[in-house]
Motif scaffolding. Sequence first.
Motif, PDB file in Angstrom:
ATOM      1  N   GLN A 126       0.822  -1.217   0.000  1.00 12.90           N
ATOM      2  CA  GLN A 126       0.000   0.000   0.000  1.00 12.90           C
ATOM      3  C   GLN A 126       0.857   1.269   0.000  1.00 12.90           C
ATOM      4  O   GLN A 126       0.472   2.292  -0.556  1.00 12.90           O
ATOM      5  N   GLY A 127       2.009   1.220   0.632  1.00 11.15           N
ATOM      6  CA  GLY A 127       2.913   2.373   0.613  1.00 11.15           C
ATOM      7  C   GLY A 127       3.381   2.707  -0.796  1.00 11.15           C
ATOM      8  O   GLY A 127       3.706   3.867  -1.094  1.00 11.15           O
ATOM      9  N   ASN A 179       2.310   6.234  -3.179  1.00 16.15           N
ATOM     10  CA  ASN A 179       3.387   7.049  -3.763  1.00 16.15           C
ATOM     11  C   ASN A 179       3.456   6.953  -5.278  1.00 16.15           C
ATOM     12  O   ASN A 179       4.440   7.391  -5.883  1.00 16.15           O
ATOM     13  N   PHE A 180       2.407   6.406  -5.896  1.00 14.69           N
ATOM     14  CA  PHE A 180       2.400   6.242  -7.356  1.00 14.69           C
ATOM     15  C   PHE A 180       2.701   7.578  -8.066  1.00 14.69           C
ATOM     16  O   PHE A 180       3.589   7.662  -8.919  1.00 14.69           O
ATOM     17  N   LEU A 181       1.995   8.635  -7.664  1.00 12.76           N
ATOM     18  CA  LEU A 181       2.204   9.939  -8.307  1.00 12.76           C
ATOM     19  C   LEU A 181       3.590  10.499  -7.990  1.00 12.76           C
ATOM     20  O   LEU A 181       4.270  11.042  -8.857  1.00 12.76           O
ATOM     21  N   ASN A 182       4.005  10.402  -6.735  1.00 12.33           N
ATOM     22  CA  ASN A 182       5.328  10.899  -6.332  1.00 12.33           C
ATOM     23  C   ASN A 182       6.440  10.260  -7.159  1.00 12.33           C
ATOM     24  O   ASN A 182       7.393  10.928  -7.558  1.00 12.33           O
ATOM     25  N   VAL A 183       6.332   8.969  -7.398  1.00 10.92           N
ATOM     26  CA  VAL A 183       7.382   8.276  -8.150  1.00 10.92           C
ATOM     27  C   VAL A 183       7.365   8.713  -9.609  1.00 10.92           C
ATOM     28  O   VAL A 183       8.408   9.020 -10.191  1.00 10.92           O
ATOM     29  N   GLY A 196       7.982  -0.473 -12.495  1.00 10.12           N
ATOM     30  CA  GLY A 196       7.693  -1.107 -11.225  1.00 10.12           C
ATOM     31  C   GLY A 196       8.317  -0.338 -10.072  1.00 10.12           C
ATOM     32  O   GLY A 196       9.239   0.453 -10.249  1.00 10.12           O
ATOM     33  N   VAL A 197       7.770  -0.564  -8.873  1.00 12.35           N
ATOM     34  CA  VAL A 197       8.339   0.001  -7.648  1.00 12.35           C
ATOM     35  C   VAL A 197       8.546  -1.151  -6.662  1.00 12.35           C
ATOM     36  O   VAL A 197       7.633  -1.951  -6.436  1.00 12.35           O
ATOM     37  N   ALA A 198       9.756  -1.228  -6.117  1.00  7.50           N
ATOM     38  CA  ALA A 198      10.121  -2.340  -5.245  1.00  7.50           C
ATOM     39  C   ALA A 198      10.349  -1.841  -3.829  1.00  7.50           C
ATOM     40  O   ALA A 198      10.830  -0.724  -3.627  1.00  7.50           O
ATOM     41  N   GLN A 199      10.011  -2.658  -2.861  1.00  8.38           N
ATOM     42  CA  GLN A 199      10.167  -2.251  -1.466  1.00  8.38           C
ATOM     43  C   GLN A 199      10.417  -3.450  -0.564  1.00  8.38           C
ATOM     44  O   GLN A 199       9.816  -4.503  -0.742  1.00  8.38           O
ATOM     45  N   TYR A 220       4.206  -3.805 -10.336  1.00 12.07           N
ATOM     46  CA  TYR A 220       4.493  -3.452 -11.731  1.00 12.07           C
ATOM     47  C   TYR A 220       3.236  -2.834 -12.347  1.00 12.07           C
ATOM     48  O   TYR A 220       2.181  -3.477 -12.427  1.00 12.07           O
ATOM     49  N   PHE A 221       3.351  -1.555 -12.734  1.00 11.56           N
ATOM     50  CA  PHE A 221       2.210  -0.799 -13.257  1.00 11.56           C
ATOM     51  C   PHE A 221       2.167  -0.908 -14.776  1.00 11.56           C
ATOM     52  O   PHE A 221       3.151  -0.560 -15.449  1.00 11.56           O
ATOM     53  N   ILE A 222       1.032  -1.351 -15.290  1.00 10.45           N
ATOM     54  CA  ILE A 222       0.962  -1.639 -16.725  1.00 10.45           C
ATOM     55  C   ILE A 222      -0.376  -1.245 -17.339  1.00 10.45           C
ATOM     56  O   ILE A 222      -1.361  -0.983 -16.627  1.00 10.45           O
ATOM     57  N   HIS A 223      -0.411  -1.242 -18.667  1.00 14.42           N
ATOM     58  CA  HIS A 223      -1.678  -1.089 -19.378  1.00 14.42           C
ATOM     59  C   HIS A 223      -2.480  -2.376 -19.166  1.00 14.42           C
ATOM     60  O   HIS A 223      -1.922  -3.464 -19.234  1.00 14.42           O
TER      61      HIS A 223
END
Lengths: 454, 454
Positions: free
Chosen positions: A162-163, A167-171, A182-185, A213-216
Amino acid sequence: MSLDSLDPIVSLAKRRGFIFQSSEIYGGLSSCYDYGPLGVELKNNVKRAWWRSMVQERDDIVGLDSSILMHPTTWKASGHLDGFSDPLVDCKKCKKRWRADHLLQNESIKPKFRPEHSSEVKCPDCGGELTDVRRFNLMFKTFMGPVEDEAGEIYLRPETCQGIYLNFLNVIQSMRKKLPFGVAQIGKAFRNEITPGNFTFRTREFEQMEQQYFIHPKEAKKVFKVWKEERRRWYLDLGIKKSNLRFREHEKDELAHYAKAALDIEFSYPGLGFKELAGVHNRGDWDLSQHEKFSGQNLKYKDQETGEEYTPYIVETSDGADRATLAFLADAYEEVETRSGEKDGKHEKEVVLRLHKDLAPIKAAFLPLSKKEPLRKLTAEVQAKVRRDYMTQYDETGSIGKRYRRQDEIGTPYCVTVDFDSLEDKMVTVRDRDTMEQARVAIEELKIYLDEKL
Amino acid sequence: MSLDSLDPIVSLAKRRGFIFQSSEIYGGLSSCYDYGPLGVELKNNVKRAWWRSMVQERDDIVGLDSSILMHPTTWKASGHLDGFSDPLVDCKKCKKRWRADHLLQNESIKPKFRPEHSSEVKCPDCGGELTDVRRFNLMFKTFMGPVEDEAGEIYLRPETCQGIYLNFLNVIQSMRKKLPFGVAQIGKAFRNEITPGNFTFRTREFEQMEQQYFIHPKEAKKVFKVWKEERRRWYLDLGIKKSNLRFREHEKDELAHYAKAALDIEFSYPGLGFKELAGVHNRGDWDLSQHEKFSGQNLKYKDQETGEEYTPYIVETSDGADRATLAFLADAYEEVETRSGEKDGKHEKEVVLRLHKDLAPIKAAFLPLSKKEPLRKLTAEVQAKVRRDYMTQYDETGSIGKRYRRQDEIGTPYCVTVDFDSLEDKMVTVRDRDTMEQARVAIEELKIYLDEKL
């Protein structure tokens, strides 16, 4: 030979400083564990290997480290406040508490209390009448600020992902990212499990390694397949035996509320059988849609080339750092006939931990043949040449055979012995854990030798 | 030129992905922060540098990673349940809450309400009458297990060191350690501060880097002095300016209940002045004695050579990972006259983050002179040669000057430019952040070149 129980792992872990029961001097804290001096190195190596493969070596993924405490609305949006719960019943007679779903599955019920109809379920211990089912939320609740009221009620995150969504927009803005990315944590999460257990397999405090991983939307099926193979390959590359891994696709009726498709990578844990080690999930547009709804922020993505605007789908890879560490330990554990020539007892086996070199807590041990000077001093000098780059250990106690055995047991790939000849020829003996071959290497060349091997 | 406020750091941190307000899309969660893609690399590098210097490069210190949730008796023994609290008063009229000790120090009181005697203290906002002082414990409380009753009451640890004391015996036994030795740990801690603030300087969730050195009581004064210098040297070695650091010895009357001596290493935070960055504490035998008393376990150490048995003293070094990260950022921040030749506006300054190379989030950026093939392809090939060992970034957008500027702003020590000549001569241009010198380096030699520099 494979183990049929976790016991030898638990025992090794305690004896050699990998994993201890938490708060042990106070009788322990249920299902919490501490990583000892070797365990913290092993677990850190697991986390570093994951980070290197998921972030450092890729152009399309960046890292993040979000806080454990999050705005409470996060858990309304995610569905955790309403849906993340277990059904519980109490026995009105003996006051014992049970998971209602377990009782209905007839697990842990003594035959004489086993019901034929669910309405007949009684307390499995005493046969007493049970209360109605109550939902029990698995999130740990606490209070921020000085007053314990609803305004200050917050939760320890039950999952790290969820974190990332928040932060989708911030990244996107700070990293100028375009889809797909993608964003890894890596970070701690907490679940107030009713029935934790099996050593570090299921604990109330645990560490996740998650990547979103953000995709179409139309890419989701393809990307899901790619990640499924990628995550499996990662474990194989780090030495896990192929026969100890398998995939398990979730059936439609066991999918979580947010999931369009889900798959477990299972590992054969000794004594437990195949159990979830990692997961790959197609979460659809659930997360970003929900956070858009609850925050009022526009979380859609606009493709600058096509002009299309849409809510991205998310394919998540979720790995447990503790489960992975336990799997690497168990997979690497091997008992062999005595090979050091140092028997501590009759017919005793020796343990060799065949950990991948990237994961081994200690990369090289430095052993003077004798405690006498100038051997000690020379050994320290040789060790100093590599210790900035590699985790090392110095050991001067006992015979060389015993010391090899000690290092085998903790998975050290190389032992460097300094003997009296070393004083003359400026060379040392490097012994390989797996081949047991010994090479004579010039002290000046040792760093290069180890660089190539490690 | 030094900054007179944290604002430029906060702004850079948000713009370039170092640090974001946590849960920002929900209006933020007070005093919690998320580390963005560059921030997590920077903070990880700080933690790795600490671990390398405190554990990897030393024979006398081992690591540990204990759980955040601990047995509640830990906090009775440590004194936190009774003593770790702030005094609070409420205004009976406007209901606002105040720290009583702050009111008595006349902090934040409007002149017209400033009392001459402590009995005259009124609400600084409205002048209303105040309640009696109540103690407010700073530990976050939660409940383990399904029922919210006293039996299940546990706390998020307010400091990491207690996990080390509880494992004193485990470490000695598993690692065959003799005094003096230390145990180091990095991990999260939580304090329900009434007045957090100043960006990541004081937060409710934070990360500590603590080391506990166990010694014979008669060594305490000497060891204290050694650690004082060691910890200061660590910051200087990683580039902190000498003028930004100072020591502050605690007066007898400000010592915590467990402390025999305490010293802060203070850093001059922009806008805040000199504030605590790290601490060195002589904790005496308080901790082990208390845990011995409450657990009934023998936590004394027996010297095998002399036969003497005693409760070790502890000299603690305590560093804040978030405070250190903020200090490194602030110390490295420099505004310079435009030097890239790329002005974005009139008289605009450029930012150069002069981070130590060990701390820089990105070690080398790879920049094709043009987006045209085969430059892109060649650049990716060159980058591939080093990215397993170093965190790198690829950037093809904008002029080279603009891209240099972008990398300067995030502290990247080396920029590697691939131009059309590179296709012929198989060489690339490596530009140094600080000297701005450019070297022509053979692609085959690049890895060795960077190994030497980094």
